[in-house]
Write an enzyme that holds these catalytic residues in place. Structure first.
Site, PDB file in Angstrom:
ATOM      1  N   LYS A   1     -34.404  -9.541  32.571  1.00  0.00           N
ATOM      2  CA  LYS A   1     -33.375  -8.515  32.448  1.00  0.00           C
ATOM      3  C   LYS A   1     -32.174  -9.030  31.659  1.00  0.00           C
ATOM      4  CE  LYS A   1     -36.210  -6.275  34.993  1.00  0.00           C
ATOM      5  NZ  LYS A   1     -37.006  -7.260  35.678  1.00  0.00           N
TER       6      LYS A   1
HETATM    7  C1  LIG Z   1     -38.755  -0.638  36.524  1.00  0.00           C
HETATM    8  C2  LIG Z   1     -38.604  -1.754  37.511  1.00  0.00           C
HETATM    9  N1  LIG Z   1     -38.301  -1.474  38.788  1.00  0.00           N
HETATM   10  C3  LIG Z   1     -38.142  -2.434  39.701  1.00  0.00           C
HETATM   11  C4  LIG Z   1     -38.293  -3.758  39.374  1.00  0.00           C
HETATM   12  C5  LIG Z   1     -38.175  -4.783  40.438  1.00  0.00           C
HETATM   13  O1  LIG Z   1     -37.197  -5.739  40.204  1.00  0.00           O
HETATM   14  P1  LIG Z   1     -37.345  -7.210  40.779  1.00  0.00           P
HETATM   15  O2  LIG Z   1     -38.343  -7.939  39.955  1.00  0.00           O
HETATM   16  O3  LIG Z   1     -35.968  -7.786  40.643  1.00  0.00           O
HETATM   17  O4  LIG Z   1     -37.765  -7.091  42.199  1.00  0.00           O
HETATM   18  C6  LIG Z   1     -38.589  -4.117  38.073  1.00  0.00           C
HETATM   19  C7  LIG Z   1     -38.734  -5.531  37.715  1.00  0.00           C
HETATM   20  O5  LIG Z   1     -39.189  -5.970  36.730  1.00  0.00           O
HETATM   21  C8  LIG Z   1     -38.766  -3.094  37.109  1.00  0.00           C
HETATM   22  O6  LIG Z   1     -39.072  -3.378  35.847  1.00  0.00           O
END
Ligand SMILES: Cc1ncc(COP(=O)(O)O)c(C=O)c1O
Length: 413
Positions: free
Chosen positions: A204
């Site tokens: 990110k």
């Molecule tokens: C669209 C989307 N939602 C939720 C998440 C979940 O985030 P995390 O990896 O920090 O748990 C991601 C992670 O890549 C994502 O791309």
């Protein structure tokens, strides 16, 4: 002289791979080191108490709230945790359905199941975001939330989604994990629905390695989220009714990184938007490619260039050929939707009882079989995804344009 593709033994467009798609991590440096040292030297890595807490998580929350123009922000341990906490805050639980786009990261599905509700897939359109035209047909009397996902930095059509959601009285949970800094008609994504969720994982823009946060203007919802993320406690706040929560608290180390990285957000955004604009200009006219459209009113953040080719077979060849030119490309989620994941398709939960799908409170019937979202299936198969980074040089940009042109000219259908 006819150029030969690198995949066929020709000379690649570049000798080195492009910078990897870890925007925030690529720009980490002395500032992050100093911020982490402050926490370590204070011997207070926990946000709520310790010998000399530095208030890093609170500072991070205040920074993101100000940036997004919202009343409340709550930092948590991941984007997935933020989704789960947001769903719990909204009161989503057994018996409920949540509409999610057919093409997204699996966390959107697992967070709903973890909240003991049932995901219902809706189509995406050529923006690769939730299709407002399809959304309404997926709403039932059990729908308790709609989760548009602003995929890869491009905002969804929030006017259309909010109109449908408001008409049905259903709250919108915006998943902005991939889109911090994107705007819809001048408003930051995440600040448009009832609650918005972000990730700080390493792919990110702003990263703490792991981490996430949620934002909302609704104080009651915020208080429920605070309880959900901290064993039901409110600590610094008061109000609402206690309930049993979990632990998704952010550490001061992650908070310290988050504060510094937020200071670098605008620089990253400018660099990535510039790179994307130049690449899009350079490849726009190439025969046989259709660029992913950005809806009117949306300002995207330039984390990737996505285009479609006429067939899935060609997309596979295109991606392999670009890789050989040292321009890393992929199909994103394997060029597939939900049904390629056996755990989604077969509704495999951690224990054999199969809740929430088998829960007696769930009165609906849901299927994740191939064919329920044919548009998403088709588009996902034909998509070519090139991730960008804030450290792209002019040379990197030119190489991407040259490689796409070269591959487009030579890869067979
Ligand atoms: C669209 C989307 N939602 C939720 C998440 C979940 O985030 P995390 O990896 O920090 O748990 C991601 C992670 O890549 C994502 O791309």
């Amino acid at each position: 002289m006819v150029e030969r593709l690198a995949i066929e033994g020709g000379r690649p467009v570049r000798e080195e791979p492009l910078p990897p798609p870890y925007p925030g991590a690529l720009v980490m440096g002395e500032e992050e080191k100093r911020a982490l040292l402050e926490v370590i030297e204070s011997r207070s890595p926990f946000r709520y108490y310790g010998p000399a807490p530095q208030g890093k998580v609170s500072e991070f929350e205040a920074t993101v709230a100000a940036r997004l123009g919202v009343a409340h922000a709550l930092a948590v341990t991941s984007g997935t945790a933020a989704l789960k906490v947001a769903l719990v805050a909204l009161g989503v639980g057994p018996g409920a359905e949540v509409v999610v786009p057919a093409y997204t990261f699996i966390a959107c599905v697992s967070a709903v199941v973890s909240a003991r509700a049932v995901p219902v897939f809706a189509e995406v359109d050529e923006t690769m975001n939730l299709s407002p035209a399809d959304l309404e047909s997926r709403i039932t009397r059990r729908t308790r939330a709609i989760m548009p996902v602003h995929l890869q930095g491009v905002p969804c059509d929030m006017d259309a989604i909010m109109e449908i959601a408001d008409r049905h009285g259903i709250p919108v949970l915006e998943d902005c994990a991939q889109s911090l800094g994107a705007t819809w008609r001048g408003r930051e994504v995440g600040a448009i629905g009832r609650i918005g969720v972000f990730s700080l994982q390493m792919n990110k823009l702003v990263t703490a390695g792991e981490g996430g946060f949620l934002v909302t203007d609704d104080r009651d919802l915020f208080l429920r989220a605070v309880r959900a993320h901290d064993h039901g406690y409110l600590r610094e706040f008061s109000g609402g009714t206690p309930f049993l929560g979990e632990n998704h608290r952010m550490s001061e180390l992650a908070g310290a990184l988050g504060v510094v990285q937020m200071g670098k957000l605008d620089g990253m955004l400018a660099a990535m938007k510039r790179a994307k604009r130049a690449i899009v200009e350079g490849i726009r006219g190439i025969d046989g490619l259709t660029l992913r459209p950005v809806p009117e009113g949306a300002e995207d953040i330039g984390t990737s260039v996505i285009f479609f080719v006429p067939t899935a077979k060609k997309a596979t060849r295109f991606i392999a050929a670009l890789d050989a030119e040292n321009v890393g490309a992929s199909a994103m989620y394997g060029g597939t939707v939900y049904d390629a994941n056996p755990q989604v398709k077969d509704m495999r939960t951690a224990t054999p009882e199969g809740c929430p799908f088998t829960c007696s409170l769930y009165q609906g019937r849901v299927s994740y079989d191939h064919g329920i979202c044919p548009r998403a299936e088709d588009l996902a198969g034909r998509l070519v995804y090139i991730p960008l980074a804030p450290t792209f040089t002019d040379r990197d940009v030119e190489d991407v344009v040259r490689a796409v042109g070269k591959v487009a000219a030579h890869v067979p259908d």
